[in-house]
Motif scaffolding. Structure first.
Motif, short mmCIF file in Angstrom:
data_model
loop_
_atom_site.label_atom_id
_atom_site.label_comp_id
_atom_site.label_asym_id
_atom_site.label_seq_id
_atom_site.Cartn_x
_atom_site.Cartn_y
_atom_site.Cartn_z
N PRO A 20 0.82 -1.21 0.00
CA PRO A 20 0.00 0.00 0.00
C PRO A 20 0.85 1.26 0.00
N VAL A 21 0.31 2.33 -0.57
CA VAL A 21 0.90 3.67 -0.48
C VAL A 21 0.01 4.45 0.48
N ARG A 22 0.55 4.79 1.64
CA ARG A 22 -0.25 5.42 2.69
C ARG A 22 -0.04 6.93 2.71
N GLY A 23 -1.14 7.66 2.94
CA GLY A 23 -1.06 9.11 2.92
C GLY A 23 -1.87 9.76 4.03
N LEU A 24 -2.60 10.81 3.70
CA LEU A 24 -3.33 11.62 4.65
C LEU A 24 -4.23 10.77 5.55
N ALA A 25 -4.20 11.03 6.84
CA ALA A 25 -5.06 10.36 7.84
C ALA A 25 -4.83 8.86 7.87
N GLY A 26 -3.66 8.40 7.42
CA GLY A 26 -3.36 6.98 7.43
C GLY A 26 -4.10 6.17 6.39
N LYS A 27 -4.76 6.87 5.44
CA LYS A 27 -5.51 6.17 4.40
C LYS A 27 -4.63 5.86 3.20
N CYS A 28 -5.17 5.10 2.27
CA CYS A 28 -4.37 4.54 1.19
C CYS A 28 -4.72 5.12 -0.18
N LEU A 29 -3.73 5.08 -1.06
CA LEU A 29 -3.92 5.44 -2.46
C LEU A 29 -4.68 4.29 -3.11
N ASP A 30 -5.83 4.59 -3.72
CA ASP A 30 -6.80 3.56 -4.08
C ASP A 30 -7.34 3.81 -5.49
N ILE A 31 -7.60 2.70 -6.21
CA ILE A 31 -8.21 2.80 -7.53
C ILE A 31 -9.72 2.63 -7.36
N SER A 32 -10.46 3.62 -7.76
CA SER A 32 -11.91 3.65 -7.51
C SER A 32 -12.59 2.41 -8.08
N GLY A 33 -13.31 1.69 -7.20
CA GLY A 33 -14.07 0.53 -7.61
C GLY A 33 -13.24 -0.62 -8.14
N ALA A 34 -11.91 -0.56 -7.92
CA ALA A 34 -10.98 -1.57 -8.45
C ALA A 34 -11.15 -1.75 -9.95
N ALA A 35 -11.58 -0.69 -10.64
CA ALA A 35 -11.76 -0.74 -12.09
C ALA A 35 -10.42 -0.61 -12.79
N THR A 36 -10.34 -1.14 -14.00
CA THR A 36 -9.07 -1.11 -14.74
C THR A 36 -9.16 -0.31 -16.04
N ALA A 37 -10.26 0.36 -16.26
CA ALA A 37 -10.40 1.15 -17.49
C ALA A 37 -9.47 2.36 -17.44
N ASP A 38 -8.89 2.72 -18.59
CA ASP A 38 -8.09 3.93 -18.66
C ASP A 38 -8.90 5.12 -18.18
N GLY A 39 -8.28 5.95 -17.35
CA GLY A 39 -8.95 7.13 -16.83
C GLY A 39 -9.65 6.93 -15.50
N THR A 40 -9.59 5.70 -14.94
CA THR A 40 -10.23 5.46 -13.64
C THR A 40 -9.62 6.36 -12.58
N LYS A 41 -10.48 6.92 -11.75
CA LYS A 41 -10.08 7.83 -10.69
C LYS A 41 -9.15 7.14 -9.69
N VAL A 42 -8.07 7.83 -9.33
CA VAL A 42 -7.20 7.39 -8.24
C VAL A 42 -7.49 8.30 -7.05
N GLN A 43 -7.82 7.70 -5.91
CA GLN A 43 -8.41 8.45 -4.79
C GLN A 43 -7.75 8.06 -3.47
N LEU A 44 -8.15 8.76 -2.43
CA LEU A 44 -7.80 8.40 -1.06
C LEU A 44 -8.93 7.54 -0.50
N TYR A 45 -8.55 6.45 0.20
CA TYR A 45 -9.61 5.57 0.72
C TYR A 45 -9.05 4.79 1.91
N THR A 46 -9.93 4.41 2.82
CA THR A 46 -9.52 3.60 3.98
C THR A 46 -8.78 2.35 3.51
#
Length: 699
Positions: free
Chosen positions: A578-604
């Motif tokens: 994991p890549v951990r950041g703000l508030a101890g949360k992780c760098l996350d791929i939204s919905g575990a989708a693999t389509a080009d352009g999928t949002k990369v977000q902060l998530y528990t």
């Protein structure tokens, strides 16, 4: 001695019963101190119908082996006051989220106090959103095929959980695949032969049982235990007993990760020669001494710098030793007179007892006593020979450090051997393996083994490799290490722990103000019991033997402890996690989708593949695609996304000394938009500001 005399003396008392360690018989557990174990079997997901049988089995093991057992499915039992009475907690086929935040905190403190965890089967299918637990159990469940027979390959036959087994163990169970391979962070005791059954998906390296020191305490995990029949299997019951005894601190083991070793003996004596009278029987991949005084020596190769590991066991008050650094000879006295013996017998004078360099230097007796298993149980030695220096590790703890100054002897070259001391002395050896240390291999150095130091000092710490760290590190402190061969070194990896502000390590040569080869950021790791690895590449590294300096920088006092560091040669390996950041949360791929352009977000943090990033140089990759700046843009606020890896500058990211992650193409840093810690917050690029929403901890 801490427990050696207490546990050994009863062996001399007539009539004591010890269960033999043969075939699939129960492991011996003679004269353990009384202790208590808590069995926790709460489920918030699938419930195994074998739980009741598992609880009864552990109760039976306790009744037969001197420990008391309480069982509960109430998370309310996880308070500091209640947990304090137990030497270990067993998670028996738990599933889902079983503890609330306060209970998790109490359990983390419990492990940090040096106590133990034993996980059985679905313990790996538990608490996916709790990073501490993920590290403790070692790996999370991914999938499983149908229940079927498989061949278990036993890699470590010294640990109390596996010493009773042969080299292979055919058994039927539900065989888990895991989301990550625990081998890099845990010591693998047994693995599955994926060719022996259908449905294994870990690429041929499939650990199934392991142990580790973590979070200040001890951890044992077995993937067995799904089926009701498991708990009637004497071999599996013995494994449970051994794992519980290890977790409860009743037996010692080397549970450091282990890779890169070549087997010198694991059943075949090819390459070995007997010198002098007597010899060794060879059965069940075990060498047992007979007669003597003689020596079985590895005549196939002369050795220089190396790590030699081997497992040994004494039957009682017996004598033997391991010889290193002697010239080739068929006379065992040549090894005595021209090499060095690392003694095994624990009942002689200080310079001639277990861990001593026989006749030259005593072991640290307090450290030795804390690490030593008594006769009838297996121990593991590591003899780390570098130049004229040998460090002795017993069951993973450093107990001696000796440098040869005798011009008539040399550790820089020579052979290794094991002694058969004489009639009536019975010593057994298993799993003799070797890792040569050369210009093409990585080298790990204990931080407290410095040549000189300013400010910092050694600190005894549970969970540290060798039992100590370099601690009390403040800004401006430094440590140096003389005679380090830097030929071919391209990277630096450090094992650190910090409950303080963290800081940086600067790698230099020549002096504490010499040229900086690389700088690595050390974060607050989450507490003074939670270890983490940090890594950086090095540039401008000189070749040959150098004095290496580590200088420490930061703000405030008590920055961090340094356990050990590794000089990486060749192409630095990719790291995944994991890549951990703000508030101890992780760098996350939204919905575990693999389509080009999928949002990369902060998530528990949840341990899913959507948060498993592989760092390889300046590329961060997950779910088969790369971390990318949308459109290759450079403006503040440009979104960060997932995209097919294409080698463009939009996908380059460099870790900075201050913990930020910079996209060199734009000159801007990976940023959590609006410093909002809520799940789902978009990541963007923004002017580097050294703020919390731009701080990231890479795997």
């Amino acid at each position: 001695m801490r427990n050696f005399l207490r546990r050994v003396l009863p062996l001399a008392v007539a009539g004591i019963t010890i269960i033999a360690c043969t075939g699939t018989g129960m492991a011996a557990a003679a004269a353990d101190s009384a202790y208590k174990v808590l069995v926790f079997s709460k489920t918030a997901g699938f419930r195994h119908d074998s739980i009741a049988a598992g609880i009864q089995t552990i109760r039976d093991l306790g009744a037969a082996n001197g420990f008391a057992v309480d069982a509960t499915e109430d998370g309310g039992a996880f308070t500091a006051a209640n947990l304090g009475q137990y030497a270990a907690v067993v998670f028996l086929n738990t599933t889902g989220d079983v503890l609330d935040a306060g209970q998790q905190s109490a359990f983390e403190s419990y492990i940090g106090s040096g106590k133990g965890f034993a996980g059985v089967h679905a313990a790996a299918d538990t608490e996916y959103g709790w990073p501490f637990y993920g590290d403790l159990v070692g790996a999370w469940f991914a999938s499983h095929p149908a229940i079927q027979q498989a061949t278990v390959k036993v890699e470590d036959r010294a640990h109390a959980a596996t010493a009773h087994l042969g080299q292979t163990w055919p058994r039927t169970d539900e065989w888990y695949n895991y989301r990550t391979n625990p081998r890099s962070s845990a010591h693998v005791l047994a693995a599955l032969d994926e060719t022996s059954y259908s449905g294994g998906s870990m690429g041929g390296d499939h650990p199934i049982t392991w142990c580790k020191a973590t979070g200040g305490g001890r951890s044992f995990y077995t993937g067995g235990g799904h089926t009701l029949e498991s708990y009637g299997d004497s071999a599996f019951r013995a494994q449970l007993l051994g794992g519980i005894r290890y977790a409860a601190g009743q037996t010692e083991a080397d549970c450091r990760p282990e890779t890169g070793y070549t087997r010198l003996y694991d059943g075949s004596t090819a390459g070995w020669s007997q010198a002098g009278p007597g010899g060794f029987t060879n059965a069940n991949a075990t060498l047992t001494s007979t007669g003597g005084l003689g020596m079985l020596w590895y005549s196939a190769k002369e050795l220089r710098s190396y790590s030699l590991k081997l497992d040994w066991k004494l039957a009682g008050d017996d004598n033997s030793g391991v010889f290193i650094g002697f010239p080739a000879s068929d006379d065992p006295w040549s090894a005595v007179n021209n090499g060095y013996e690392i003694q095994i017998d624990a009942t002689d004078s200080a310079d001639r007892t277990t861990g001593s360099v026989y006749g030259f230097k005593s072991a640290d007796l307090a450290a030795r006593d804390a690490a030593l298993n008594p006769p009838g149980e297996w121990n593991t030695y590591e003899l780390l020979v570098e130049g004229e220096r040998v460090q002795v590790f017993l069951n993973g703890s450093k107990i001696n450090d000796f440098t040869n100054t005798d011009p008539a002897r040399s550790l820089q070259q020579g052979y290794i051997g094991i002694q058969n001391h004489g009639d009536g002395d019975e010593a057994a050896f298993r799993h003799i393996r070797l890792k040569e240390i050369g210009a093409s291999q990585d080298r790990t150095i204990e931080a407290e083994s410095y040549s000189a130091v300013s400010g910092a000092s050694p600190f005894s710490k549970t969970g540290a490799h060798g039992g100590r760290t370099l601690g009390y590190i403040d800004p401006g402190d430094w440590s140096s290490y003389a005679g380090v061969d830097l030929t071919g070194v391209t990277g630096f990896r450090a094992r650190v722990v910090s409950g303080g502000p963290g800081g940086t390590i600067q790698v230099r040569t020549g002096s504490a103000t010499g040229p900086i080869l690389g700088t690595v950021n050390v974060p607050n790791t989450g507490g003074w019991e939670t270890f983490a690895d940090v890594q950086t590449g090095l540039t401008g590294v000189p070749s040959g033997a150098q004095t290496l300096y580590l200088t420490y920088a930061g703000t405030g006092a008590g920055l961090f402890d340094l356990d050990d560091f590794t000089l990486v040669r060749g192409t630095p390996p990719a790291r995944t996690g994991p890549v951990r950041g703000l508030a101890g949360k992780c760098l996350d791929i939204s919905g575990a989708a693999t389509a080009d352009g999928t949002k990369v977000q902060l998530y528990t943090c949840n341990g899913t593949g959507a948060q498993q990033w592989t760092v390889n140089g300046q590329i961060l990759k997950a779910l088969g695609k790369c971390l990318d700046v949308s459109g290759g843009g450079s403006a503040n606020g440009t979104k960060v996304q997932l995209w097919t890896c294409n080698g463009t500058a939009a996908q380059n990211w460099t870790a900075q000394p201050d913990g930020t992650l910079k996209n060199p193409n734009s000159g801007r840093c990976l940023d959590v938009e609006g410093a909002n810690p809520a799940d789902g917050t978009q990541t963007i690029i923004w002017d580097c500001s050294n703020q919390a929403n731009q701080k990231w901890t890479l795997p």
